[in-house]
Structure formats: structure tokens, C-alpha cells
Scaffold this motif. Sequence first.
Motif, PDB file in Angstrom:
ATOM      1  N   ASP A 297       4.944   6.262 -12.997  1.00  0.00           N
ATOM      2  CA  ASP A 297       4.748   7.713 -12.897  1.00  0.00           C
ATOM      3  C   ASP A 297       3.813   8.052 -11.739  1.00  0.00           C
ATOM      4  OD1 ASP A 297       6.409   8.146 -15.054  1.00  0.00           O
ATOM      5  OD2 ASP A 297       4.772   8.332 -16.508  1.00  0.00           O
ATOM      6  N   GLU A 298       2.788   7.227 -11.536  1.00  0.00           N
ATOM      7  CA  GLU A 298       1.863   7.439 -10.425  1.00  0.00           C
ATOM      8  C   GLU A 298       2.568   7.236  -9.088  1.00  0.00           C
ATOM      9  OE1 GLU A 298      -1.322   4.740 -11.179  1.00  0.00           O
ATOM     10  OE2 GLU A 298      -2.022   5.830 -12.962  1.00  0.00           O
ATOM     11  N   PHE A 299       3.395   6.193  -8.994  1.00  0.00           N
ATOM     12  CA  PHE A 299       4.155   5.966  -7.761  1.00  0.00           C
ATOM     13  C   PHE A 299       5.080   7.151  -7.467  1.00  0.00           C
ATOM     14  CE2 PHE A 299       3.661   1.156  -8.244  1.00  0.00           C
ATOM     15  CZ  PHE A 299       2.822   1.048  -7.152  1.00  0.00           C
TER      16      PHE A 299
ATOM     17  N   VAL B 244      12.119   6.920  -0.400  1.00  0.00           N
ATOM     18  CA  VAL B 244      11.024   5.949  -0.262  1.00  0.00           C
ATOM     19  C   VAL B 244      11.259   4.820  -1.250  1.00  0.00           C
ATOM     20  CG1 VAL B 244       8.545   5.526  -0.393  1.00  0.00           C
ATOM     21  CG2 VAL B 244       9.386   7.717   0.482  1.00  0.00           C
ATOM     22  N   ALA B 245      11.605   3.660  -0.722  1.00  0.00           N
ATOM     23  CA  ALA B 245      11.743   2.459  -1.542  1.00  0.00           C
ATOM     24  C   ALA B 245      10.414   1.724  -1.519  1.00  0.00           C
ATOM     25  CB  ALA B 245      12.859   1.574  -1.001  1.00  0.00           C
ATOM     26  N   TYR B 246       9.897   1.392  -2.685  1.00  0.00           N
ATOM     27  CA  TYR B 246       8.607   0.698  -2.773  1.00  0.00           C
ATOM     28  C   TYR B 246       8.815  -0.650  -3.446  1.00  0.00           C
ATOM     29  CZ  TYR B 246       3.670  -0.284  -3.344  1.00  0.00           C
ATOM     30  OH  TYR B 246       2.436  -0.875  -3.268  1.00  0.00           O
TER      31      TYR B 246
ATOM     32  N   VAL C  72       7.378   7.997  -4.194  1.00  0.00           N
ATOM     33  CA  VAL C  72       8.336   6.900  -4.311  1.00  0.00           C
ATOM     34  C   VAL C  72       9.581   7.399  -5.045  1.00  0.00           C
ATOM     35  CG1 VAL C  72       8.772   4.621  -5.333  1.00  0.00           C
ATOM     36  CG2 VAL C  72       6.553   5.123  -4.277  1.00  0.00           C
ATOM     37  N   THR C  73      10.748   7.161  -4.451  1.00  0.00           N
ATOM     38  CA  THR C  73      12.000   7.576  -5.071  1.00  0.00           C
ATOM     39  C   THR C  73      12.820   6.387  -5.569  1.00  0.00           C
ATOM     40  OG1 THR C  73      13.221   7.530  -2.979  1.00  0.00           O
ATOM     41  CG2 THR C  73      12.103   9.592  -3.563  1.00  0.00           C
ATOM     42  N   GLU C  74      12.435   5.180  -5.159  1.00  0.00           N
ATOM     43  CA  GLU C  74      13.145   3.966  -5.571  1.00  0.00           C
ATOM     44  C   GLU C  74      12.127   2.847  -5.753  1.00  0.00           C
ATOM     45  OE1 GLU C  74      16.359   0.699  -3.768  1.00  0.00           O
ATOM     46  OE2 GLU C  74      16.089   2.629  -2.771  1.00  0.00           O
ATOM     47  N   ILE C  75      11.921   2.412  -6.962  1.00  0.00           N
ATOM     48  CA  ILE C  75      11.046   1.268  -7.193  1.00  0.00           C
ATOM     49  C   ILE C  75      11.895   0.008  -7.059  1.00  0.00           C
ATOM     50  CG2 ILE C  75      11.344   1.260  -9.717  1.00  0.00           C
ATOM     51  CD1 ILE C  75       8.078   0.478  -7.775  1.00  0.00           C
ATOM     52  N   VAL C  76      11.388  -0.964  -6.309  1.00  0.00           N
ATOM     53  CA  VAL C  76      12.112  -2.213  -6.048  1.00  0.00           C
ATOM     54  C   VAL C  76      11.306  -3.353  -6.656  1.00  0.00           C
ATOM     55  CG1 VAL C  76      13.125  -3.710  -4.300  1.00  0.00           C
ATOM     56  CG2 VAL C  76      12.988  -1.233  -3.892  1.00  0.00           C
TER      57      VAL C  76
ATOM     58  N   SER D  54       0.852  -1.189   0.000  1.00  0.00           N
ATOM     59  CA  SER D  54       0.000   0.000   0.000  1.00  0.00           C
ATOM     60  C   SER D  54       0.886   1.237   0.000  1.00  0.00           C
ATOM     61  CB  SER D  54      -0.940   0.023   1.215  1.00  0.00           C
ATOM     62  OG  SER D  54      -0.224   0.209   2.415  1.00  0.00           O
ATOM     63  N   THR D  55       0.287   2.381  -0.285  1.00  0.00           N
ATOM     64  CA  THR D  55       1.036   3.637  -0.371  1.00  0.00           C
ATOM     65  C   THR D  55       0.504   4.611   0.678  1.00  0.00           C
ATOM     66  OG1 THR D  55      -0.491   4.348  -2.122  1.00  0.00           O
ATOM     67  CG2 THR D  55       1.601   3.370  -2.809  1.00  0.00           C
TER      68      THR D  55
END
Length: 335
Positions: A297-299, A187-189, A304-308, A176-177
Motif C-alpha cells: 500500500d505504501e509503494f 512504474v514497475a518496482y 508504483v503501478t506494478e510490483i515485481v 530505492s523509490t
Amino acid sequence: MDVSCAFPTALDSPDNIALAEELGYHRAWLYDTPQQSPDVWMMLALAAERTERIGLGPGVLVPSLRHPMVNAAATAALTALAPGRVAVAFGTGFSGRRAMGYGAVPWSYMESYIRAYRGLLRGETIEWEGARMRMLHPEGHAPSRPVEVPVLVGALGPKGAKVARELGDGLYATLSTPEFMSEHPWVAYLAWGTVLDEDEAPDSDHARQTAGPGWALSLHGAYEFGGPDAVRALPGGQEWLDALEAEPPEQRHLSIHSGHCVELNAADTAAWRAGGSVTLRDVTLSGTRAEIRRKLDEFQALGVTEIVFQPCGSEVRAELENFLEAADPVLAGGA
């Protein structure tokens, strides 16, 4: 937004992390799930020896699994092997505890633990469980203190948000966000999914193998946090419950978390076959390249600064390459 990856800790994790570095991924995280994995620190150390650039870290450590001195010493050792590349994330233990029949770590314990852990790395004498202690490592046994390592906190609710603000350098989020994501500079997601072909159905064999384990977490999470009624509200939920409730109540947690983030277990398979896959695009980062780019783009707009990204299935290279191409075509082209 940085593009990183994660892996369920396995014997081939060091090889997969070396591959991720080759492809251009920013950081690699490994899970702390001892009920199904080799030791996370051992695999990270091997990965450090096989890589030169990629960031490394456990995501997330579950405090109750080790004394804070053990995690502090392991962090210091990994920092010596991979200077400037280490980050650590802590969480309350979704699978790391629930798969062994325990509930989540209380946030009061988490706060005390992280304070003790960070104090040890600074070289302070701290108090833990009524005893005073500090890192006594001589030269050659660990880097000199202080050992500077960023700490992310896996928080979703207000109690976790408070700990993250006070003790964390950023947030490690998944499933969740939370609104407070925007408060943090890092923010790593963590997300699961797969790149689908333009005409590929969400119930394809490829989708099941590569995105199915992440999709199954929507059922696991619904059951753990909302109970049976929350699962029944999901497509395939009743079939999932029927398969689960065939097990003795005292052993159901073993069935729920079997195959965690790796493969579908019996209950997951029953739900998938009953049509549960219709939610694949909603609960995972799955879709065509254009759809994934829009989701990212939505994240990013949410903070979010880091997508994992965690790849699943037997074709790890293909999953990593395809996701990187969707997430960052420029980076993929130069990898």
C-alpha cells in the motif's frame, strides 16, 4: 497495482514463467546477467512458446552488452512469438556490468542507445558508431515495422530521470523509490523478500534461503555506491568487508557478485551470521502477510503501478503462491 514476478535468468526460467502464468501473475521479467546466466532472449523465447497470456520482457537490458541492432532484432522476434505481451526495460548495469569489473553505463550513452534502438524498431535508418543502418528483415524474418513495444527505463537519479521522461514509457525501479516515480503512468518496482510466519524470526533458515539473496543486495549496493565506510555502518558490515578483503583487490568484484540474486556468497554469509539479518524487514519485502500488504500500500501511494517480486530458494511455487496471497488475495483465490 499489477503483481508481476522476476527471475535470475536460468535454464528453468521458462518453466518458472509458465508456473507464474498458471498462478495468475501479470508479467515475468528476466535479468540480463550473462556472467551467470544463459542468454536472456533465448529463455524469453522458450517462455513465449510455453505460455499464452503472461507479459514477457528483459528487465533490465544492459546496452553495452549488445549492439542496438541485436536487441532490436531480438525484440522483434519475441514480439512475433508473443504478440501484445512484450515490454523491455533498460538499465545502466548493476550486476550485468559490475560483476565483470566495469562501471555503470553513462547516461549519455544510454540516451543515444535507446534512441537508436527505438528508431530501428520504427523502421528508420539510424546512425550508430558512424554508420547508417536500419532493420532489413524480409517478410518471415521479423514483424513488419514499426514494432510497437513499451520501453521502461531503470532510473534513480536526475540524469536517468531525464532520459526516462524523454524516451521511456515508464520507469523500472529497485532498491530505492525516487521522488519522480509519480510522474510516470507505469512504474514497475523490483523487490525481493518472503512471507514470514507470524512467529518466524528474520534469521530463520527459511528467511535466509528465500530473502537472504535480496537482503545481500543492501550490502552490495552500499559497497558499490558508498564504499567501505557505508558497509561498516550496516549490521554485519565489518564481517562482510573482512571476508571480501581477503580476496585480491583486482578480483573482489567477482566475489561481491557471486550468487547475485540466487544465494548468499561467502561475504554475505559472514554478515548474516554476524547478525546482519536484523535489517531483513527494512531492506526487503519480507514480513507477515499483513506487513507485506501494508508495504505494498505504501509503494502504491508512492506511484508504483506494478510490483515485481523475485522468489528465491528451492520452493519457487510456494514462494510465488505465498506472495500472491499476501499481495492480492482475490487474484490468488482465483488462480
